[in-house]
Design a protein around this motif. Structure first.
Motif, PDB file in Angstrom:
ATOM      1  N   PRO A   3       4.359  15.608 -10.654  1.00  0.00           N
ATOM      2  CA  PRO A   3       4.708  16.888 -11.279  1.00  0.00           C
ATOM      3  C   PRO A   3       5.133  17.972 -10.289  1.00  0.00           C
ATOM      4  CG  PRO A   3       2.350  16.589 -11.292  1.00  0.00           C
ATOM      5  CD  PRO A   3       2.948  15.286 -10.812  1.00  0.00           C
ATOM      6  N   ASN A   4       4.679  17.890  -9.053  1.00  0.00           N
ATOM      7  CA  ASN A   4       5.033  18.917  -8.069  1.00  0.00           C
ATOM      8  C   ASN A   4       6.234  18.515  -7.217  1.00  0.00           C
ATOM      9  OD1 ASN A   4       2.902  20.602  -8.901  1.00  0.00           O
ATOM     10  ND2 ASN A   4       1.481  19.378  -7.692  1.00  0.00           N
ATOM     11  N   ASN A   5       6.882  17.396  -7.571  1.00  0.00           N
ATOM     12  CA  ASN A   5       8.054  16.901  -6.863  1.00  0.00           C
ATOM     13  C   ASN A   5       7.814  16.804  -5.347  1.00  0.00           C
ATOM     14  OD1 ASN A   5      10.647  15.852  -6.819  1.00  0.00           O
ATOM     15  ND2 ASN A   5      11.611  17.849  -6.625  1.00  0.00           N
ATOM     16  N   LEU A   6       6.650  16.272  -4.979  1.00  0.00           N
ATOM     17  CA  LEU A   6       6.300  16.108  -3.574  1.00  0.00           C
ATOM     18  C   LEU A   6       7.107  14.965  -2.961  1.00  0.00           C
ATOM     19  CD1 LEU A   6       2.427  16.390  -3.976  1.00  0.00           C
ATOM     20  CD2 LEU A   6       3.982  18.149  -3.107  1.00  0.00           C
ATOM     21  N   ASN A   7       7.209  14.957  -1.635  1.00  0.00           N
ATOM     22  CA  ASN A   7       7.861  13.835  -0.951  1.00  0.00           C
ATOM     23  C   ASN A   7       7.112  12.553  -1.273  1.00  0.00           C
ATOM     24  OD1 ASN A   7       9.804  15.418   0.266  1.00  0.00           O
ATOM     25  ND2 ASN A   7       8.565  15.790   2.074  1.00  0.00           N
ATOM     26  N   ALA A   8       7.868  11.505  -1.517  1.00  0.00           N
ATOM     27  CA  ALA A   8       7.271  10.213  -1.851  1.00  0.00           C
ATOM     28  C   ALA A   8       7.987   9.121  -1.077  1.00  0.00           C
ATOM     29  CB  ALA A   8       7.379   9.955  -3.350  1.00  0.00           C
ATOM     30  N   ASP A   9       7.222   8.243  -0.460  1.00  0.00           N
ATOM     31  CA  ASP A   9       7.765   7.073   0.223  1.00  0.00           C
ATOM     32  C   ASP A   9       7.221   5.830  -0.448  1.00  0.00           C
ATOM     33  OD1 ASP A   9       9.288   8.335   2.230  1.00  0.00           O
ATOM     34  OD2 ASP A   9       7.495   8.643   3.450  1.00  0.00           O
ATOM     35  N   LEU A  10       8.091   4.856  -0.645  1.00  0.00           N
ATOM     36  CA  LEU A  10       7.708   3.595  -1.248  1.00  0.00           C
ATOM     37  C   LEU A  10       7.956   2.494  -0.226  1.00  0.00           C
ATOM     38  CD1 LEU A  10       6.796   2.145  -3.866  1.00  0.00           C
ATOM     39  CD2 LEU A  10       9.205   1.875  -4.379  1.00  0.00           C
ATOM     40  N   ASP A  11       6.884   1.843   0.215  1.00  0.00           N
ATOM     41  CA  ASP A  11       6.982   0.738   1.167  1.00  0.00           C
ATOM     42  C   ASP A  11       6.772  -0.565   0.427  1.00  0.00           C
ATOM     43  OD1 ASP A  11       7.211   2.014   3.876  1.00  0.00           O
ATOM     44  OD2 ASP A  11       5.411   3.021   3.138  1.00  0.00           O
ATOM     45  N   ILE A  12       7.629  -1.547   0.721  1.00  0.00           N
ATOM     46  CA  ILE A  12       7.532  -2.843   0.075  1.00  0.00           C
ATOM     47  C   ILE A  12       7.213  -3.887   1.134  1.00  0.00           C
ATOM     48  CG2 ILE A  12       8.759  -4.576  -1.295  1.00  0.00           C
ATOM     49  CD1 ILE A  12      10.332  -2.234  -2.526  1.00  0.00           C
ATOM     50  N   TYR A  13       6.204  -4.726   0.819  1.00  0.00           N
ATOM     51  CA  TYR A  13       5.716  -5.763   1.725  1.00  0.00           C
ATOM     52  C   TYR A  13       5.783  -7.104   1.017  1.00  0.00           C
ATOM     53  CZ  TYR A  13       3.593  -1.757   4.077  1.00  0.00           C
ATOM     54  OH  TYR A  13       3.386  -0.561   4.711  1.00  0.00           O
ATOM     55  N   ASP A  14       6.043  -8.175   1.783  1.00  0.00           N
ATOM     56  CA  ASP A  14       6.004  -9.503   1.176  1.00  0.00           C
ATOM     57  C   ASP A  14       4.556  -9.983   1.092  1.00  0.00           C
ATOM     58  OD1 ASP A  14       5.314 -10.536   3.704  1.00  0.00           O
ATOM     59  OD2 ASP A  14       7.285 -11.436   4.041  1.00  0.00           O
ATOM     60  N   ASN A  47      12.151 -15.374  -3.404  1.00  0.00           N
ATOM     61  CA  ASN A  47      11.188 -15.426  -4.505  1.00  0.00           C
ATOM     62  C   ASN A  47       9.793 -15.135  -3.995  1.00  0.00           C
ATOM     63  OD1 ASN A  47      13.164 -16.284  -6.281  1.00  0.00           O
ATOM     64  ND2 ASN A  47      12.602 -18.436  -6.128  1.00  0.00           N
ATOM     65  N   GLY A  48       8.997 -14.485  -4.798  1.00  0.00           N
ATOM     66  CA  GLY A  48       7.604 -14.313  -4.440  1.00  0.00           C
ATOM     67  C   GLY A  48       7.007 -13.031  -4.961  1.00  0.00           C
ATOM     68  N   THR A  49       5.762 -12.824  -4.554  1.00  0.00           N
ATOM     69  CA  THR A  49       5.021 -11.629  -4.914  1.00  0.00           C
ATOM     70  C   THR A  49       5.184 -10.599  -3.803  1.00  0.00           C
ATOM     71  OG1 THR A  49       3.414 -12.954  -6.127  1.00  0.00           O
ATOM     72  CG2 THR A  49       2.739 -10.723  -5.490  1.00  0.00           C
ATOM     73  N   TYR A  50       5.448  -9.374  -4.191  1.00  0.00           N
ATOM     74  CA  TYR A  50       5.617  -8.276  -3.244  1.00  0.00           C
ATOM     75  C   TYR A  50       4.610  -7.185  -3.576  1.00  0.00           C
ATOM     76  CZ  TYR A  50       9.695 -10.624  -1.562  1.00  0.00           C
ATOM     77  OH  TYR A  50      10.513 -11.564  -0.988  1.00  0.00           O
ATOM     78  N   PHE A  51       4.090  -6.563  -2.534  1.00  0.00           N
ATOM     79  CA  PHE A  51       3.135  -5.470  -2.681  1.00  0.00           C
ATOM     80  C   PHE A  51       3.868  -4.170  -2.403  1.00  0.00           C
ATOM     81  CE2 PHE A  51       0.755  -9.235  -1.463  1.00  0.00           C
ATOM     82  CZ  PHE A  51      -0.150  -9.303  -2.504  1.00  0.00           C
ATOM     83  N   CYS A  52       3.692  -3.212  -3.293  1.00  0.00           N
ATOM     84  CA  CYS A  52       4.438  -1.964  -3.231  1.00  0.00           C
ATOM     85  C   CYS A  52       3.463  -0.806  -3.074  1.00  0.00           C
ATOM     86  CB  CYS A  52       5.251  -1.790  -4.501  1.00  0.00           C
ATOM     87  SG  CYS A  52       6.206  -3.276  -4.925  1.00  0.00           S
ATOM     88  N   LYS A  53       3.647  -0.057  -1.986  1.00  0.00           N
ATOM     89  CA  LYS A  53       2.745   1.056  -1.669  1.00  0.00           C
ATOM     90  C   LYS A  53       3.496   2.371  -1.823  1.00  0.00           C
ATOM     91  CE  LYS A  53       1.785   2.418   2.548  1.00  0.00           C
ATOM     92  NZ  LYS A  53       1.287   2.489   3.930  1.00  0.00           N
ATOM     93  N   LEU A  54       3.025   3.195  -2.720  1.00  0.00           N
ATOM     94  CA  LEU A  54       3.595   4.517  -2.941  1.00  0.00           C
ATOM     95  C   LEU A  54       2.718   5.542  -2.221  1.00  0.00           C
ATOM     96  CD1 LEU A  54       5.574   6.438  -4.442  1.00  0.00           C
ATOM     97  CD2 LEU A  54       3.891   6.452  -6.313  1.00  0.00           C
ATOM     98  N   SER A  55       3.337   6.335  -1.368  1.00  0.00           N
ATOM     99  CA  SER A  55       2.627   7.410  -0.656  1.00  0.00           C
ATOM    100  C   SER A  55       3.191   8.744  -1.120  1.00  0.00           C
ATOM    101  CB  SER A  55       2.820   7.279   0.857  1.00  0.00           C
ATOM    102  OG  SER A  55       2.402   6.027   1.314  1.00  0.00           O
ATOM    103  N   ILE A  56       2.332   9.545  -1.734  1.00  0.00           N
ATOM    104  CA  ILE A  56       2.700  10.895  -2.153  1.00  0.00           C
ATOM    105  C   ILE A  56       1.718  11.843  -1.509  1.00  0.00           C
ATOM    106  CG2 ILE A  56       2.956  12.503  -4.079  1.00  0.00           C
ATOM    107  CD1 ILE A  56       3.593  10.186  -5.875  1.00  0.00           C
ATOM    108  N   ASP A  57       2.259  12.728  -0.658  1.00  0.00           N
ATOM    109  CA  ASP A  57       1.408  13.645   0.089  1.00  0.00           C
ATOM    110  C   ASP A  57       0.414  12.802   0.888  1.00  0.00           C
ATOM    111  OD1 ASP A  57       0.818  16.190   0.935  1.00  0.00           O
ATOM    112  OD2 ASP A  57      -0.471  16.664  -0.761  1.00  0.00           O
TER     113      ASP A  57
END
Length: 104
Positions: free
Chosen positions: A35-46, A82-92
């Protein structure tokens, strides 16, 4: 980690070779409450936790929700396998995780 922000991914599983509506490529959308439109980074890992890519582009889609779009490619522009990926969202200073299944 603070309250649940409703971090989700669609479609899941992600059929990477299925043509989508975005630049004629398949794509997946990560949706989250920001809601505060903060910076967000999305990291994707195998599955072995090898870092695939960081996505920093986000779009406000209304009512405090943001989305980040990924085309299933790594830093070098190659499609992931193909496979499972882990997704990490960092906000603030908060971190949220979800899983994504990729199918070629």
């Amino acid at each position: 980690m603070s309250e649940n922000i409703g971090f989700s991914v669609y479609p899941n599983p992600f059929f990477i070779n299925e043509p989508g509506l975005l630049n004629n490529q398949g794509h997946v959308r990560f949706l989250y409450y920001n809601p505060n439109n903060l910076n967000a980074d999305l990291d994707i890992y195998d599955f072995t936790m090898h870092h695939i890519i960081t996505l920093s582009d986000k779009t406000q889609i209304g009512d405090g929700e943001s989305q980040t779009i990924w085309n299933g490619r790594n830093y070098e522009g190659n499609k992931v396998v193909n496979g499972t990926y882990f997704c990490k969202l960092s906000i603030d200073n908060d971190i949220y995780w979800t899983k994504l299944m990729v199918i070629n």
